[in-house]
Design a protein around this motif. Structure first.
Motif, PDB file in Angstrom:
ATOM      1  N   ALA A 226       0.827  -1.212   0.000  1.00 27.52           N
ATOM      2  CA  ALA A 226       0.000   0.000   0.000  1.00 27.52           C
ATOM      3  C   ALA A 226       0.863   1.264   0.000  1.00 27.52           C
ATOM      4  N   GLY A 227       2.146   1.125   0.316  1.00 27.92           N
ATOM      5  CA  GLY A 227       3.035   2.286   0.383  1.00 27.92           C
ATOM      6  C   GLY A 227       3.427   2.660   1.794  1.00 27.92           C
ATOM      7  N   LYS A 228       3.251   1.748   2.739  1.00 25.05           N
ATOM      8  CA  LYS A 228       3.548   2.027   4.148  1.00 25.05           C
ATOM      9  C   LYS A 228       5.027   2.330   4.368  1.00 25.05           C
ATOM     10  N   SER A 229       5.897   1.443   3.873  1.00 17.75           N
ATOM     11  CA  SER A 229       7.330   1.612   4.115  1.00 17.75           C
ATOM     12  C   SER A 229       7.886   2.841   3.408  1.00 17.75           C
ATOM     13  N   THR A 230       7.366   3.144   2.213  1.00 15.71           N
ATOM     14  CA  THR A 230       7.801   4.352   1.504  1.00 15.71           C
ATOM     15  C   THR A 230       7.411   5.595   2.293  1.00 15.71           C
ATOM     16  N   LEU A 231       6.206   5.593   2.849  1.00 19.42           N
ATOM     17  CA  LEU A 231       5.765   6.718   3.674  1.00 19.42           C
ATOM     18  C   LEU A 231       6.593   6.802   4.948  1.00 19.42           C
ATOM     19  N   VAL A 301      -3.553   4.871   8.560  1.00 24.46           N
ATOM     20  CA  VAL A 301      -3.995   3.814   7.650  1.00 24.46           C
ATOM     21  C   VAL A 301      -3.658   4.245   6.226  1.00 24.46           C
ATOM     22  N   VAL A 302      -2.802   3.479   5.559  1.00 26.90           N
ATOM     23  CA  VAL A 302      -2.347   3.811   4.213  1.00 26.90           C
ATOM     24  C   VAL A 302      -3.163   3.028   3.194  1.00 26.90           C
ATOM     25  N   LEU A 303      -3.741   3.739   2.241  1.00 28.61           N
ATOM     26  CA  LEU A 303      -4.562   3.145   1.179  1.00 28.61           C
ATOM     27  C   LEU A 303      -3.963   3.522  -0.176  1.00 28.61           C
ATOM     28  N   ASP A 304      -3.749   2.562  -1.018  1.00 25.42           N
ATOM     29  CA  ASP A 304      -3.140   2.776  -2.332  1.00 25.42           C
ATOM     30  C   ASP A 304      -4.181   3.393  -3.279  1.00 25.42           C
ATOM     31  N   GLN A 305      -3.987   4.693  -3.617  1.00 30.19           N
ATOM     32  CA  GLN A 305      -4.969   5.360  -4.470  1.00 30.19           C
ATOM     33  C   GLN A 305      -4.779   5.027  -5.945  1.00 30.19           C
ATOM     34  N   ALA A 306      -3.653   4.445  -6.304  1.00 29.59           N
ATOM     35  CA  ALA A 306      -3.404   4.109  -7.709  1.00 29.59           C
ATOM     36  C   ALA A 306      -4.106   2.825  -8.128  1.00 29.59           C
ATOM     37  N   ALA A 311     -10.722  -5.602  -0.661  1.00 36.19           N
ATOM     38  CA  ALA A 311     -11.391  -6.081   0.557  1.00 36.19           C
ATOM     39  C   ALA A 311     -10.463  -6.001   1.763  1.00 36.19           C
ATOM     40  N   GLU A 312      -9.150  -6.173   1.515  1.00 37.98           N
ATOM     41  CA  GLU A 312      -8.188  -6.065   2.622  1.00 37.98           C
ATOM     42  C   GLU A 312      -8.109  -4.636   3.151  1.00 37.98           C
ATOM     43  N   ASP A 313      -8.276  -3.623   2.251  1.00 42.82           N
ATOM     44  CA  ASP A 313      -8.334  -2.233   2.704  1.00 42.82           C
ATOM     45  C   ASP A 313      -9.533  -2.030   3.618  1.00 42.82           C
ATOM     46  N   ARG A 314     -10.686  -2.567   3.198  1.00 40.95           N
ATOM     47  CA  ARG A 314     -11.899  -2.431   4.002  1.00 40.95           C
ATOM     48  C   ARG A 314     -11.719  -3.092   5.368  1.00 40.95           C
ATOM     49  N   ALA A 315     -11.023  -4.219   5.398  1.00 37.31           N
ATOM     50  CA  ALA A 315     -10.799  -4.922   6.666  1.00 37.31           C
ATOM     51  C   ALA A 315      -9.955  -4.074   7.624  1.00 37.31           C
ATOM     52  N   VAL A 328      -4.612   7.966   4.850  1.00 40.66           N
ATOM     53  CA  VAL A 328      -3.684   8.523   3.863  1.00 40.66           C
ATOM     54  C   VAL A 328      -3.861   7.785   2.542  1.00 40.66           C
ATOM     55  N   ALA A 329      -4.111   8.546   1.479  1.00 39.16           N
ATOM     56  CA  ALA A 329      -4.158   7.993   0.126  1.00 39.16           C
ATOM     57  C   ALA A 329      -2.768   8.118  -0.468  1.00 39.16           C
ATOM     58  N   SER A 330      -2.061   7.001  -0.562  1.00 33.02           N
ATOM     59  CA  SER A 330      -0.682   7.019  -1.067  1.00 33.02           C
ATOM     60  C   SER A 330      -0.653   6.944  -2.587  1.00 33.02           C
ATOM     61  N   LYS A 331       0.535   7.163  -3.145  1.00 30.02           N
ATOM     62  CA  LYS A 331       0.775   7.071  -4.598  1.00 30.02           C
ATOM     63  C   LYS A 331      -0.178   7.977  -5.383  1.00 30.02           C
ATOM     64  N   SER A 332      -0.471   9.153  -4.829  1.00 33.56           N
ATOM     65  CA  SER A 332      -1.420  10.058  -5.482  1.00 33.56           C
ATOM     66  C   SER A 332      -0.886  10.592  -6.801  1.00 33.56           C
ATOM     67  N   ASP A 333       0.441  10.464  -7.025  1.00 34.56           N
ATOM     68  CA  ASP A 333       1.039  10.933  -8.276  1.00 34.56           C
ATOM     69  C   ASP A 333       0.859   9.931  -9.418  1.00 34.56           C
ATOM     70  N   LEU A 334       0.353   8.734  -9.106  1.00 36.01           N
ATOM     71  CA  LEU A 334       0.207   7.686 -10.122  1.00 36.01           C
ATOM     72  C   LEU A 334      -1.223   7.549 -10.623  1.00 36.01           C
TER      73      LEU A 334
END
Length: 448
Positions: A226-231, A301-306, A311-315, A328-334
């Protein structure tokens, strides 16, 4: 611990080698011991004197400074020996001082003596410990603010108002049989409301002050990739967490202490959360991630916006619904595969590689942790002990105000006002139990 009749000694600089190490001696025999160590007939007050120090096989050239009582750090006779920073030399100097009649200082005993001699009140003494432990610029400013007496002066104004009330109440009680009344219940109730409001104004900044002093723990959660480690790396400013396109790269907790707006935050990167772990190691990592979330003051909570929501995000959203969190909506540039409207919650858009949205995230973190209290350069109150006693004073004054408004006997009002005064006096140390002092100063390092 509370005797000031003897002479104490300790190394006042951190353990380890350095260019300079300081040995501090405090007490009635400080000057004679220093003269014995240096072989000098006298030391000029507040004058740095180059002298040969040591009685045994180990000697050193040191700068010796004598501070006569009461104008010293402790209020005692004080001598500070600035020698070369070899631990062997410093321990030898301390040994020689003890051979000459001093004893090893207890933790915080120099600052305790400064309090006992009236050089500083208890708030200012505690601030010395806060300053030593400070790891961010805002913590330093907060400690200096209290050392400067800002909180003490505010409490002094409140104490003065309560003292005036107590005097009038006691006079009314003393001369009740003679028919004299020095208190108008309606006016007194109004005065109590004003004083309570003044204490409440200080307490309004307590949460942010506590946050500045003690810091917080923030866990980053989300499904794999989802981009957790990058964040995490972007917020930490270093590449601490491994970042790859392979799901499940992070297996254990990765932590980093960072400074955000002057607040020390322990940031925790966690394993990705998904329905079924591929092996036992990943399963253990997911268990640790959930434990870290439970222990955290706030969850990101990091959610991949790209990519479309999974279902795992919802969980993860369901699991953290009752916790204090930021989304947080990550990868917003993609690109945007989904919008905030699909969640029904506010979402911060972030691109960790470009840095877009990171400043807004930092501000949101501090705001969420401090319950949206406005930032202050120098928080008035940062200590949990002070906060508890101010809350106790507020409760007592609330009872006093209700008693005065209902025209209850003046004895009840006087007792509650006296309780509030006692709580305030315990903050500044005018009225503090010995075991409280023991607990406070035992947390200091030896030498301070």
């Amino acid at each position: 611990m509370f005797s000031t009749d003897d002479t104490i000694v300790a190394i006042a600089t951190p353990h380890g080698r350095g260019g300079i190490g300081v040995v501090r001696i405090s007490g009635p025999a400080a000057l004679p011991i220093a003269l014995d160590l240096t072989g000098r007939a006298d030391l000029e007050p507040r004058h740095a004197t180059l002298a040969r120090v040591g009685q045994g096989a180990l000697h050193d050239q040191a700068i010796v400074t004598y501070f006569p009582a009461p104008a010293s750090y402790t209020g005692d006779e004080v001598v500070e020996i600035s020698a070369h920073g070899s631990p062997v030399l410093l321990r030898a100097i301390v040994h020689d001082c003890m051979q000459a009649g001093a004893r090893m200082a207890e933790p915080g005993e120099f600052t305790l003596r400064s309090y006992l001699h009236g050089r500083r009140d208890l708030v200012q003494a505690e601030a010395v410990g806060d300053l030593i432990d400070a790891v961010t610029p805002l913590q330093v400013r907060a400690a200096f603010d209290q050392m400067d007496g800002t909180l003490t002066r505010e409490i002094g104004v409140i104490e003065e108002a309560l003292f005036d009330m107590s005097a009038r109440l006691e006079a009314s009680l003393d001369f009740h049989d003679e028919g004299y009344h020095f208190v108008d219940p309606e006016r007194l109730a109004g005065e109590l409301v004003e004083v309570t409001a003044r204490i409440s104004a200080v307490l309004r900044h307590a949460e942010r002050g506590r946050l500045v002093r003690e810091g917080a723990r923030v866990a980053i959660l989300g499904r794999p990739n989802a981009g957790k480690s990058t964040l995490f790396n972007a917020l930490a400013g270093v590449d601490r967490a491994i970042v790859t396109d392979i799901p499940g790269t992070t297996r254990d907790l990765v932590t980093e202490l960072i400074d955000i707006e002057g607040v020390p935050i322990t940031l925790v990167d966690t394993a990705g959360l998904r329905d079924g772990p591929t092996d036992a190691v990943e399963g253990q990592g997911m268990a640790r991630a959930r434990a870290a979330a439970s222990a955290a003051d706030l969850v990101i909570v990091v959610l991949d916006q790209a990519h479309p929501l999974h279902a795992e995000d919802r969980a993860v959203l369901d699991d953290t619904a009752v916790r204090r969190r930021l989304l947080v909506a990550s990868k917003s540039d993609l690109g945007e595969a989904w919008g905030p409207g699909e969640l029904g919650f506010d979402v911060l858009r972030v691109s960790a590689p470009s840095g877009a949205g990171l400043d807004a995230l930092r501000l949101a973190l501090v705001s969420a942790l401090s319950n949206d209290q406005p930032g202050r350069d120098t928080p008035a109150i940062t200590n949990l002990r002070h906060i508890g006693l101010l809350e106790q004073a507020c409760e007592a004054l609330g009872r006093a105000e209700r008693a005065a408004a209902s025209r209850s006997p003046e004895e009840f009002v006087a007792a509650d006002v006296s309780e509030a005064r006692g709580a305030l006096e315990e903050i500044t140390g005018k009225r503090t139990a010995d075991d409280t002092l023991q607990a406070i100063f035992s947390r200091f390092c030896i030498g301070k």
